[in-house]
Design a protein around this motif. Sequence first.
Motif, short mmCIF file in Angstrom:
data_model
loop_
_atom_site.label_atom_id
_atom_site.label_comp_id
_atom_site.label_asym_id
_atom_site.label_seq_id
_atom_site.Cartn_x
_atom_site.Cartn_y
_atom_site.Cartn_z
N MET A 1 0.83 -1.19 0.00
CA MET A 1 0.00 0.00 0.00
C MET A 1 0.87 1.25 0.00
O MET A 1 0.56 2.21 -0.68
CB MET A 1 -0.94 -0.01 1.21
N LEU A 2 1.97 1.23 0.75
CA LEU A 2 2.86 2.40 0.79
C LEU A 2 3.42 2.71 -0.58
O LEU A 2 3.46 3.87 -1.00
CB LEU A 2 4.00 2.17 1.79
N GLN A 3 3.81 1.67 -1.30
CA GLN A 3 4.36 1.89 -2.64
C GLN A 3 3.32 2.51 -3.57
O GLN A 3 3.64 3.38 -4.38
CB GLN A 3 4.90 0.57 -3.21
N THR A 4 2.07 2.09 -3.43
CA THR A 4 0.99 2.67 -4.23
C THR A 4 0.82 4.14 -3.90
O THR A 4 0.70 4.98 -4.80
CB THR A 4 -0.34 1.93 -3.97
N MET A 5 0.84 4.46 -2.62
CA MET A 5 0.69 5.85 -2.19
C MET A 5 1.84 6.70 -2.70
O MET A 5 1.64 7.82 -3.20
CB MET A 5 0.59 5.92 -0.67
N LYS A 6 3.05 6.19 -2.60
CA LYS A 6 4.22 6.92 -3.08
C LYS A 6 4.16 7.12 -4.59
O LYS A 6 4.47 8.20 -5.10
CB LYS A 6 5.51 6.19 -2.70
N HIS A 7 3.74 6.09 -5.29
CA HIS A 7 3.63 6.19 -6.75
C HIS A 7 2.62 7.28 -7.13
O HIS A 7 2.86 8.09 -8.03
CB HIS A 7 3.23 4.84 -7.34
N ILE A 8 1.49 7.27 -6.46
CA ILE A 8 0.45 8.26 -6.74
C ILE A 8 0.97 9.67 -6.48
O ILE A 8 0.76 10.58 -7.28
CB ILE A 8 -0.81 7.97 -5.90
N LEU A 9 1.67 9.85 -5.36
CA LEU A 9 2.18 11.17 -5.01
C LEU A 9 3.24 11.67 -5.99
O LEU A 9 3.32 12.87 -6.27
CB LEU A 9 2.77 11.17 -3.60
N THR A 10 4.06 10.77 -6.50
CA THR A 10 5.14 11.20 -7.38
C THR A 10 4.71 11.36 -8.83
O THR A 10 5.40 12.00 -9.60
CB THR A 10 6.33 10.22 -7.32
N HIS A 11 3.56 10.80 -9.20
CA HIS A 11 3.14 10.84 -10.60
C HIS A 11 1.86 11.64 -10.83
O HIS A 11 1.20 11.46 -11.85
CB HIS A 11 2.97 9.41 -11.13
N THR A 12 1.52 12.49 -9.91
CA THR A 12 0.32 13.31 -10.05
C THR A 12 0.68 14.77 -9.77
O THR A 12 1.57 15.06 -8.98
CB THR A 12 -0.78 12.86 -9.07
N GLU A 14 1.11 18.24 -8.33
CA GLU A 14 1.11 18.66 -6.92
C GLU A 14 -0.01 19.64 -6.60
O GLU A 14 -0.56 19.63 -5.51
CB GLU A 14 2.46 19.28 -6.55
N THR A 15 -0.33 20.50 -7.54
CA THR A 15 -1.40 21.48 -7.30
C THR A 15 -2.73 20.78 -7.06
O THR A 15 -3.48 21.16 -6.16
CB THR A 15 -1.51 22.44 -8.51
N LYS A 19 -4.77 20.65 -3.20
CA LYS A 19 -6.18 20.99 -2.97
C LYS A 19 -6.94 19.81 -2.39
O LYS A 19 -7.74 19.97 -1.47
CB LYS A 19 -6.83 21.46 -4.27
N LYS A 20 -6.71 18.60 -2.92
CA LYS A 20 -7.40 17.41 -2.42
C LYS A 20 -7.07 17.13 -0.95
O LYS A 20 -7.89 16.62 -0.21
CB LYS A 20 -7.01 16.18 -3.24
N PHE A 21 -5.85 17.45 -0.56
CA PHE A 21 -5.39 17.19 0.80
C PHE A 21 -5.66 18.37 1.74
O PHE A 21 -5.29 18.34 2.90
CB PHE A 21 -3.91 16.84 0.80
N ASN A 25 -1.45 26.13 0.33
CA ASN A 25 -0.09 26.45 -0.08
C ASN A 25 0.56 25.18 -0.63
O ASN A 25 0.74 24.20 0.09
CB ASN A 25 0.67 26.97 1.15
N VAL A 26 0.95 25.20 -1.91
CA VAL A 26 1.55 24.03 -2.55
C VAL A 26 2.91 23.71 -1.92
O VAL A 26 3.29 22.55 -1.79
CB VAL A 26 1.68 24.24 -4.08
N GLU A 27 3.65 24.74 -1.50
CA GLU A 27 4.97 24.52 -0.89
C GLU A 27 4.86 23.70 0.39
O GLU A 27 5.68 22.81 0.65
CB GLU A 27 5.65 25.85 -0.60
N LYS A 28 3.87 23.99 1.20
CA LYS A 28 3.67 23.24 2.44
C LYS A 28 3.34 21.78 2.14
O LYS A 28 3.84 20.87 2.78
CB LYS A 28 2.55 23.88 3.28
N PHE A 29 2.51 21.57 1.12
CA PHE A 29 2.19 20.21 0.71
C PHE A 29 3.45 19.49 0.21
O PHE A 29 3.68 18.33 0.55
CB PHE A 29 1.13 20.20 -0.39
N THR A 30 4.26 20.19 -0.56
CA THR A 30 5.48 19.59 -1.11
C THR A 30 6.44 19.17 0.00
O THR A 30 7.03 18.08 -0.06
CB THR A 30 6.18 20.58 -2.06
N LYS A 31 6.57 19.98 1.04
CA LYS A 31 7.44 19.62 2.17
C LYS A 31 6.93 18.36 2.87
O LYS A 31 7.69 17.46 3.19
CB LYS A 31 7.53 20.78 3.17
#
Length: 101
Positions: A1-12, A14-15, A19-21, A25-31
């Motif tokens: 499941m972690l790998q799926t979550m990481k894949h989704i985060l790295t291939h979608t 960020e903006t 918003k979904k999360f 501020n996109v910078e805060k999400f990125t950190k």
Amino acid sequence: MLQTMKHILTHTDETLFAKKFGYNNVEKFTKTKTLFLECESIQEWLLKGHYDMVNSSLEFIQKFDFILDKEILNSFFNQSVLLKDKYKKITRSKSYHKNKF
């Protein structure tokens, strides 16, 4: 499941995820995303207890419910609560034994 979550985060975009999360501020999400991607397990992420003024570590994981099966997430959260309780008990026990001797 972690790998799926990481894949989704790295291939979608960020903006979109910011918003979904619930981030304005996109910078805060990125950190937060970068810190999450560095973890080797979801248990490690939850035990670190990250909070970025928007989401706690648990809330961040819960935001994946629109992608992942809710039953799987709920069972995982139940396990993580037990893990955190065990971790606290072990930590208390270690400090007790250090101070006792």
